[in-house]
Each structure stands twice: as structure tokens, then as C-alpha cells.
Design a protein around this motif. Structure first.
Motif, short mmCIF file in Angstrom:
data_model
loop_
_atom_site.label_atom_id
_atom_site.label_comp_id
_atom_site.label_asym_id
_atom_site.label_seq_id
_atom_site.Cartn_x
_atom_site.Cartn_y
_atom_site.Cartn_z
N LEU A 147 0.88 -1.17 0.00
CA LEU A 147 0.00 0.00 0.00
C LEU A 147 0.91 1.20 0.00
N GLU A 148 0.46 2.28 -0.63
CA GLU A 148 1.28 3.48 -0.46
C GLU A 148 0.40 4.64 -0.02
N VAL A 149 0.93 5.38 0.93
CA VAL A 149 0.23 6.57 1.43
C VAL A 149 0.88 7.76 0.74
N GLY A 510 8.73 11.07 -0.48
CA GLY A 510 7.83 11.35 0.64
C GLY A 510 6.68 10.38 0.77
N ARG A 511 6.47 9.53 -0.25
CA ARG A 511 5.40 8.55 -0.11
C ARG A 511 5.76 7.56 0.98
N PHE A 542 -5.04 3.62 6.90
CA PHE A 542 -4.21 4.67 6.32
C PHE A 542 -4.98 5.49 5.30
N LEU A 543 -6.29 5.22 5.19
CA LEU A 543 -7.15 5.99 4.28
C LEU A 543 -6.64 5.98 2.85
N VAL A 544 -6.25 4.82 2.39
CA VAL A 544 -5.87 4.70 0.97
C VAL A 544 -6.71 3.61 0.35
N PRO A 545 -6.90 3.66 -0.97
CA PRO A 545 -7.66 2.58 -1.61
C PRO A 545 -6.84 1.29 -1.61
N THR A 546 -7.54 0.18 -1.60
CA THR A 546 -6.81 -1.08 -1.70
C THR A 546 -6.39 -1.31 -3.14
#
Ligand code: HEM
Lengths: 573, 343
Positions: A147-149, A510-511, A542-546
């Protein structure tokens, strides 16, 4: 130790084992013993003994067994004088207490103990230790994803690799994983997590409980007892040794185990099917109404005893296992005195209660009298003149008897069988084959014997019940342990044991990158699903899409059932 | 007191049973047709492909990793069906669709037959051999259809439906029994618990038996292909690789084994209530134990080096043969305490 062997048989299947499977015996007594022990406790031996046990159990269903049917065994040996004794020598009529059957299951259980103990120790160690170290490259695990934020979100939320690892650990802990955060504070922190230790625990509980079941059975055999008793309506049974018709004590039984309760049969009700042509006369209900007393002078209680519904009294269970008719008969001897009076138990031989009956009058004078024949509840005569029963209910009760006089052979002290009349030393008075013919009696009728030997009267009819009385102190243990075994088995088969690692890190731009990988111990077809579920939880956190870039889990998950990925799913650690 | 048996409804049930049997037989025909047709479709497709590309048959890399099983099902290999057993891959199979629809229809009518019999008798429909067979066959069909909603197991269809037909024939020809009440020995709620789980587990074992047989066939075919021999059993193209068959049947066997363990325990509890002892090595008990031990052996074999794959499949087959033996020969010819009204 043992566990290692069994584990790597599964885990590195196909790959040549690093260590030899069979350790060659080193010289000396200890070496040999150790070698024998290793062999005995190996998975292969367990398998072999299990299959051997299955095979060994079979003959017990092919040949009559003494504990269940001693008379049939005796008959079988008489009928097969050549093979019978040989079979007997091989204990094929006592299979389940035979030397060879016992040897197999005892070896199996010794193997079982030798197997369970080291595995229990190893499991204890595993429970205490932290989840295994994080592999260098998670992407090589069978289920893997990232996953990346985005940089701005990471910045806004104040996420660093370490805090992200902490949060991931919290997510996993909530999902039931044991977690361990390592390398916190570095730029590549990770979380090691593991769940499903209950799988191995379940397996250990299962195998241990089998020992418990065996011990419980043994306790029952040592301290239990069982006996049989026939009670005619109106009669009572008192729970003492002489009260029983037959009795089999366990090896450690003593008389004072018997509590002197009593049971009186007040009435026995039978209901037969009268609705249906096809099943006319089939029994529908047997109910025995009894009065029980816990001991002399205690209160009486009315109870109902049915098939499938035993009553419990004085540490025993009382079962209704049979029933039949007991014609009430009066026998007068040649001197006109009553030589025998009362109900005589007859033994049903078919569903219509065509019953065999034997009446003995040893007190008759000048000669003892004996009768053999059958009792018919609803007598009919067929075209050949042979009587038969047409219904199990007593619509036309009839006694058909042959009579004898002479020495009944009861005085020489050998145990008698009340249901058999030995006619060898007797002289026939009545039979279908002699001039006087057989005796046929309806209720209330009397027949005067030829030669003034006496008379016999059919006074009336009663029913009787056959009871089995059991005391088995191992019963509860067997129930508890087998229930435990069932629970342990389910846990062992259906819980997935999984390891999971999460590693976090910051990209130069920064990701924040979160990667995870999963590994199953043993068979686990739900591993990809677990990976997807964990990914969703982390993504929500982390509020990111899967399914963001770099997620390999779907490629990996798709052929989950295939050999390739399956082999990967095996624990290589 | 329960109301009298409804004989008329019992006859309706028998009619339903007959209709269901006919539908199953037709379904069976379509399942077989599907095997024949699909394997020839795949065959000709392949020949065309081979002609076009003039490429040699794809290699079967990675075969023989575990006990003779093979991993030939690597994606795209035409040698076996997709190992995931999910729908959507491979050519459309019209016959298979018809077969499944017919099986659904048959199972619905079959379910009605079982239900009407239960209503007619005012009790659970498993009190004699006829009822064990018919209810058991219904469960086999139902479990198969339920599994079908999740996995494409149509390749075992002809096998499973064939067994259902055999069970129904055995019931109607071998053990015809009109509806009736239960004899006292069977009047117990343990009948409901013990027999239902036994029948359900046996139904599962039936399906894994079919899969194990296919696994053995597939294993020998894979070995043949690997040796460069001709493919003589083309219908096995519809069947996944031996290894994936093994894995799925293991999962089903594990469930069925827990069920069988429970059957054994519930039987012991019932025996305790009816006869006063929970275990007495009665013939029926002996065979229940033998079956349990064989499947325990199967589960062990799966964790023993050299015993996975083919040998485990044999154990699963032997276990099932024991079940069939227990159900037929032991019930009918062996004397013992277990007796069933009507047989
Ligand atoms: C009374 C005899 C035995 C019976 C009935 C029995 C039964 C079973 C069953 C049903 C399983 C599969 C369920 C599970 O994983 O928990 C199993 C697994 C296992 N048994 Fe036994 N067992 C017996 C004796 C032994 C012995 C003597 C050993 C040691 C050599 C052993 C070692 C194992 C191991 C290691 C597993 C785990 C296999 C796996 O990882 O799937 N068992 N046993």
C-alpha cells in the motif's frame, strides 16, 4: 524433535531432507533403544499402526464374539470341529481382548504419547517465543501486497515509518494476531505477527484426549459391573448378587459396591401398530411402570421405564432391553399336590411372540415332571393342523406342550438353564408323535396327564420385562474426553496457522510505503483471502484505496489452488 | 400420541421419488455428453492451435513434486482444467449447463419426495434402509449443487449423479418400504442427531470418493503425458490436476471426518441410552470404528512423507468402500443389535 520430522515431511516435501530420516543405530543398548523409540514414534509407524488397527478390528464382525454371544460361539465351535478350535486358538472369538489386538492399540498409544509429549513441549516454546523474524524480501512470500500513502497525506497525518508500523501492529493485534514490532526508529521498521497457535493446541488436545478415552474405558472395565434380570408383572428385584439372573463384574468389583435398592414391575404396557396394513403388529411402544425404593425402609417412587429411556438408581442405570409373556401355570403331581405354581417366563422367537416355554416341576411326586413347548398369544391352526401365532397381542392365548416325567437332573449341582429341558433321562408322556398327542391349553383349562401322573392348568397370563443393569464409572470420563477430542480435532483441522509481516518505509519523494506478506503453516487455502482482508484493514487505517500500485497479491492469489502456489504456501521456515 | 401415518401422501412421495430418478438419469446422460463433447472440442481446438503455431505441446514443467502428483496445471496449460476450479475459464459447455439445470430440477423434486415422506410419517425421514438411501442420495445431490455454486466441479457430475441414481435404485428396488412409524428402539432424538450427521458425512465422503478416483486417473495420465505418450483419456482435460483434486478432497474429507467423529460419539451416547453401554463392538460399531480409523489414517497420510498423493487417495477410496460395505452388507447380512424396521 518428533515435530521436526513430521513438519518437514510436509513442508519441504519433494526437496531432499537436510537430515537423514532414519538415524542408523549407533552401537550399544541405549543407541538401539533410542533408535527403536524413534521408529516407534515416527509418523509412518503411527500411520501403519492405525491402518493395522482398522484391519484387526474387522474379524470381530465376521466371527461371533464371546462377550456378546457366548452361546453362539460354543455352537459355532461345535458346528465346525476342524476350524473352530484353530480360530479359537487365534482368539478370533475374543478379538477385542485378544493379545494381538491389544498389542496393536497399546503400541499405537505408546507411539501417541511419544509423539505428543515432545510436540507439547515444542508448542509451549512456540507460544512463549515472539513471532519469527521478518524475512528480507516479503515479495517472495506466497501472498504479498503493498500500500502506499501519498506524501501529502502522510505528512498531514504525521505518519512516519515507525508510527505506521505501530498502527499496523495495532490493526493486526485486533485481528487476533500476536505481534512484535522490530527495528522501530529505523527507516525500515517491521511487524512480525502470528495467529492460529490454537491449531497445534487443538491437535495436541485431540491426541491427548484419545488417551483419556482409553483410560476411561479401562476404568469402566476394572470397576464397573453389569447384570441381567427378568421381572414378571407384580414381582420385584433387589440389587444384590443373588438377585441377578446373570452378572458380570469388572476385575476390581466387590460386593459392597451394590446398593440394595429394589424395583417392582407394576405393569407393562405394549402397543402395536393397528393402522397400517404393511406394518400391522409392529411394536410402537413399550412402557414399564415400576415402583422403586432406594433401600429397605426408604420411600417408594413411581417411575416409567422405556426403551431409550433408562432409569438411574443407586449408582446404576436400568435399561429395558426385552419383554415377553409369562403364562401362569399350575402343575399338580400324581399325589394331587401342587408341585409348581406361578408365572413361567417364555422366550419370544419372532415378532409375533411365538414363544418357547419350559416348565419344570422338580417337587412333583412320585416322579418329577417337565414340559416343553410353545406359547402362542393369538393361536390359529393352519390347514396342516399346525398351530401358529397370528398376532403379538394375546387375543387367543394358547399353550402347546409336550410332557415328560422322570429325573430332571437338577439335583447334581450343575448350574441349570431354566430355559432348556434336558429330556435325555426323561420318559415322554405327551407329544404330537405319540398316542396321547400334545397338550393344548387355553386360559382356564386343565389337562390331566396320562398314567395318573398329575395335571397342568393354564391359569392366566402376565407379561415380563428383561432388564440390563449397568454401572460404569468410566462413562463420564469417556464422554468428557471424546467431547474434548472433537473440539480439538475441529480446531486442528479448521484453524489456519499463519504468519504475517508488515514492513514500512519512506520513499525519497515522501510517499509512505507499507508492504505485507503472509505465510501459512500447513495446508491453508484461505491464505489469499486473509491477505485481502488484512490489506483492507490496513488501507482503511491509512485511508488509501486497496489494490494500489505494486500489489502482487492478486496475481499470487489467483492460482492459489495450483500446485505451484500451494507448494509455496508450505512453511519453509 | 402422534396422528396416524398418511399412506396416501406416502404414495405421492414415491411418485416424486420416481420422477426425480428419471430427471437424474437424463441429467446423467447430459453430464456424460458434456465430457465427451468438451474433450473433443478441446482436442480439436488444440490440434488447430498446434497446426497454426507448429509448436510442440507445452512442456509439463514441475511435475512430480509430491508423491507422483503433478503441477501440470500451470496457467494456460491445456493438459488439465484450471486448478482454481472457478467458473469462467474454458469453452462454454451447453450440455453441462443442461445437466446442472436438470440436476437442480431433480433435486427439488427429490427434496419434495423426502419432505412428503417425512410429513406422511410424522417424523424424520431416516428410519429404515429405504429412507437412509433416499435421504442420503438427496444430501449427496444437495451438497454437490451447493459446492457447484462456489466451484466448477461439473467434471465430477456424471460420477456424483451416477451414484445418486444408484442409491435411488437401491432404495426402490432393494429396500422398498411403505411409510411407517418407528419401532421403540428407534424412538429417540438421537436418531435425528446421529443418523442425520452420519448421512451428511457419508454424502461428503461420496463426493471425495469420486474426486479421489479422478485423482488417480489424472495422476496416471499426467505421468503418461510427461513420458511423451499419447493422451488416451481425453475427458480428463476437463478435470483439474491431480494435486488440486487432492487438495480439495482433503478439505472436504476433513469436514466429513469431523462429522464422522461426531456420528461415532452420538452413536455411543445413544447406545448407552438404549442398551446400557456406550461401546460393545456390535458389528455396526465395529465398522463405524474401522471407517473412522481408515480416514484418520488418511489424514495422517497427508502429513507423512511418501504417503501423500496417490496413496492418500487410495486410503480415501478404501474408506469409502468400507462405508458402502457397512451400509449394505453389514446392514443386511450381519446380525447385531442394530436392526431397522422394514429390513
Ligand atoms: C490413536 C491413534 C491416533 C489417531 C486416531 C490419530 C488421529 C489423527 C487425526 C484424525 C489427525 C488429523 C487432525 C489433526 O490434524 O488434528 C491427526 C493428525 C496428526 N497426528 Fe495423529 N492420530 C493418532 C496417533 C498419532 C501418533 C501415534 C502420532 C505420532 C507419531 C500422531 C501424529 C500426528 C500429527 C503430527 C498430526 C498432524 C498432521 C498434520 O499436520 O496435519 N498421531 N491424527
Amino acid at each position: 524433535m518428533k515435530q521436526d520430522v513430521s513438519q518437514d515431511t510436509r513442508d519441504t516435501a519433494g526437496a531432499p531432507g537436510a537430515r537423514a530420516d532414519v538415524v542408523l543405530p549407533s552401537l550399544g543398548v541405549f543407541g538401539t533403544l533410542r533408535w527403536a523409540w524413534t521408529q516407534l514414534t515416527s509418523m509412518r509407524t503411527a500411520l501403519f499402526l492405525l491402518l493395522l488397527l482398522a484391519v484387526a478390528a474387522v474379524p470381530g464382525s465376521l466371527f461371533p464374539q464371546r462377550p456378546a454371544n457366548p452361546a453362539v460361539v460354543t455352537q459355532y465351535i461345535q458346528d465346525n470341529p476342524d476350524t473352530g478350535p484353530v480360530l479359537d486358538w487365534f482368539q478370533l472369538f475374543d478379538v477385542y481382548s485378544s493379545v494381538w489386538f491389544s498389542a496393536i492399540y497399546l503400541l499405537l498409544f505408546i507411539s501417541l504419547i511419544g509423539c505428543v509429549v515432545p510436540r507439547a513441549i515444542a508448542h509451549l516454546r512456540a507460544v512463549r517465543s515472539t513471532p519469527p523474524r521478518t524475512p528480507k524480501r516479503l515479495s517472495r512470500l506466497p501472498v504479498y501486497g503493498t500500500l502506499e500513502v501519498p506524501a501529502d497525506r502522510a505528512r498531514d497525518a504525521g505518519l512516519t515509518p515507525s508510527s505506521a508500523a505501530e498502527q499496523a501492529a495495532a490493526v493486526l493485534r485486533k485481528r487476533g494476531y500476536r505481534v512484535d514490532v522490530r527495528d522501530a526508529g529505523t527507516d525500515r521498521p517491521s511487524v512480525g505477527a502470528e495467529r492460529g497457535l490454537a491449531k497445534e493446541l487443538g491437535n495436541l488436545v485431540f491426541h491427548t484426549s484419545l488417551i483419556g478415552v482409553l483410560v476411561s474405558v479401562a476404568v469402566g472395565g476394572l470397576f464397573g459391573y453389569n447384570g441381567q434380570k427378568v421381572i414378571v408383572e407384580g414381582d420385584s428385584f433387589v440389587n444384590t448378587l443373588i438377585g441377578y439372573d446373570s452378572f458380570s463384574p469388572g476385575s476390581n468389583f466387590s460386593d459392597d459396591q451394590l446398593e440394595p435398592y429394589s424395583i417392582r414391575l407394576d405393569s407393562f404396557d405394549v402397543r402395536f401398530d393397528r393402522e397400517q396394513e404393511s406394518h400391522y403388529g409392529q411394536p410402537l411402544d413399550f412402557t414399564a411402570n415400576v415402583t422403586t425404593q432406594d433401600g429397605p425402609g426408604e420411600d417408594e417412587a413411581q417411575q416409567v421405564l422405556k426403551v431409550n429411556a433408562p432409569i438411574t438408581i443407586g449408582g446404576t442405570n436400568v435399561y429395558l432391553v426385552g419383554n415377553g409373556y409369562a403364562p401362569v401355570v399350575t402343575v399338580r403331581d400324581g399325589e394331587g399336590n401342587i408341585a409348581q405354581q406361578g408365572p413361567v417366563v417364555s422366550v419370544p422367537s419372532d415378532g409375533l411372540y411365538t414363544s418357547l416355554i419350559v416348565i419344570k416341576a422338580p417337587d412333583a411326586k412320585p416322579d418329577q415332571l417337565g414340559f416343553v413347548g410353545f406359547f402362542l398369544p393369538t393361536a390359529f391352526v393352519d390347514e396342516k393342523g399346525v398351530s401358529f401365532s397370528r398376532d403379538p397381542d394375546p387375543f387367543n392365548p394358547q399353550l402347546n406342550l409336550n410332557s415328560y416325567y422322570g429325573d430332571l437332573g437338577l439335583d447334581d449341582g450343575t448350574p441349570e438353564n431354566v430355559y432348556v429341558l434336558d429330556t435325555e433321562n426323561l420318559t415322554e408322556l405327551n407329544s404330537r408323535n405319540n398316542d396321547d398327542g400334545g397338550i393344548v391349553l387355553g386360559v382356564g383349562q386343565t389337562y390331566d396327564l396320562p398314567e395318573g401322573k398329575g395335571s397342568v392348568t393354564f391359569d392366566g397370563l402376565k407379561r415380563y420385562v428383561a432388564l440390563d443393569i449397568h454401572h460404569d464409572p468410566g462413562e463420564l470420563g469417556a464422554l468428557v474426553f471424546s467431547t474434548l477430542a472433537l473440539l480439538g480435532l475441529s480446531a486442528s483441522l479448521f484453524i489456519g496457522r499463519r504468519r504475517l509481516w508488515v514492513r514500512t518505509g519512506e520513499h525519497p519523494d515522501g510517499r509512505l510505503m507499507v508492504e505485507y506478506g503472509l505465510l501459512a503453516r500447513g495446508e491453508d487455502h484461505r491464505l489469499p483471502a486473509e491477505g485481502a482482508a488484512v490489506e483492507k484493514l490496513l488501507a482503511d487505517r491509512f485511508l488509501v484505496p486497496t489494490g494500489s500500485a505494486g500489489d502482487h497479491s492478486h496475481q499470487d492469489a489467483a492460482p492459489a489452488g495450483t500446485g505451484q502456489s500451494h507448494t509455496n504456501a508450505k512453511d519453509k521456515s | 400420541m402422534t396422528p396416524p401415518v398418511n399412506a396416501e401422501l406416502g404414495q405421492i412421495s414415491e411418485l416424486f421419488m420416481l420422477l426425480a430418478s428419471i430427471a437424474y438419469v437424463v441429467a446423467l446422460v447430459f453430464f456424460v455428453l458434456d465430457l465427451v463433447k468438451s474433450s473433443s472440442t478441446i482436442g480439436s481446438l488444440e490440434t488447430r492451435l498446434a497446426d497454426e503455431q507448429a509448436a510442440p505441446a507445452r512442456s509439463l514443467a514441475g511435475v512430480g513434486a509430491r508423491g507422483g502428483s503433478s503441477t501440470a496445471a500451470a496457467a494456460g496449460s491445456p493438459a488439465t482444467a484450471d486448478a482454481s476450479m472457478d467458473y469462467g475459464s474454458g469453452p462454454r459447455r451447453r450440455s453441462a449447463r443442461i445437466a446442472v439445470s436438470l440436476t437442480v430440477l431433480a433435486a427439488v423434486v427429490h427434496g419434495a419426495a423426502v419432505l412428503t415422506r417425512a410429513i406422511a410419517a410424522h417424523r424424520v425421514p431416516w428410519g429404515n434402509m429405504y429412507e437412509f438411501c433416499t435421504t442420503g442420495a438427496f444430501l449427496v445431490a444437495a451438497i454437490f449443487l451447493i459446492t457447484l455454486t462456489r466451484k466448477d466441479l461439473r467434471f465430477v457430475g456424471s460420477f456424483v449423479v451416477g451414484l445418486v441414481v444408484i442409491m435411488l435404485c437401491a432404495a426402490t428396488v432393494g429396500f422398498p418400504t411403505p411409510v411407517a412409524r418407528l419401532i421403540p428402539a428407534l424412538q429417540s432424538y438421537w436418531l435425528i442427531v446421529h443418523v442425520s450427521i452420519a448421512v451428511a458425512s457419508s454424502a461428503l465422503f461420496t463426493i471425495t470418493f469420486a474426486m479421489s478416483v479422478l485423482q488417480l486417473l489424472q495422476t496416471s495420465r499426467e505421468a503418461k503425458l510427461l513420458a511423451g505418450k499419447a493422451d488416451t483419456a481425453r475427458f480428463l482435460r476437463l478435470v483439474p490436476s491431480a494435486l488440486s483434486l487432492e487438495n480439495l478432497s482433503y478439505r472436504l474429507n476433513a469436514v466429513a471426518f469431523v462429522g464422522w467423529t461426531f456420528t461415532l460419539m452420538a452413536g455411543a451416547i445413544w447406545a448407552e441410552q438404549a442398551w446400557g453401554r456406550y461401546w460393545g463392538w456390535d458389528t455396526k460399531e465395529v465398522w463405524t470404528f474401522v471407517i473412522w480409523t481408515v480416514y484418520a489414517g488418511y489424514l495422517h497420510a497427508r502429513a507423512t512423507r511418501g504417503w501423500t498423493g496417490t496413496r492418500a487417495a487410495w486410503l480415501s477410496i478404501v474408506g469409502y468402500l468400507c462405508i458402502v460395505f457397512n451400509f449394505t452388507i453389514v446392514n443386511i447380512y450381519f446380525s447385531g443389535l442394530h436392526s431397522y424396521s422394514g429390513v
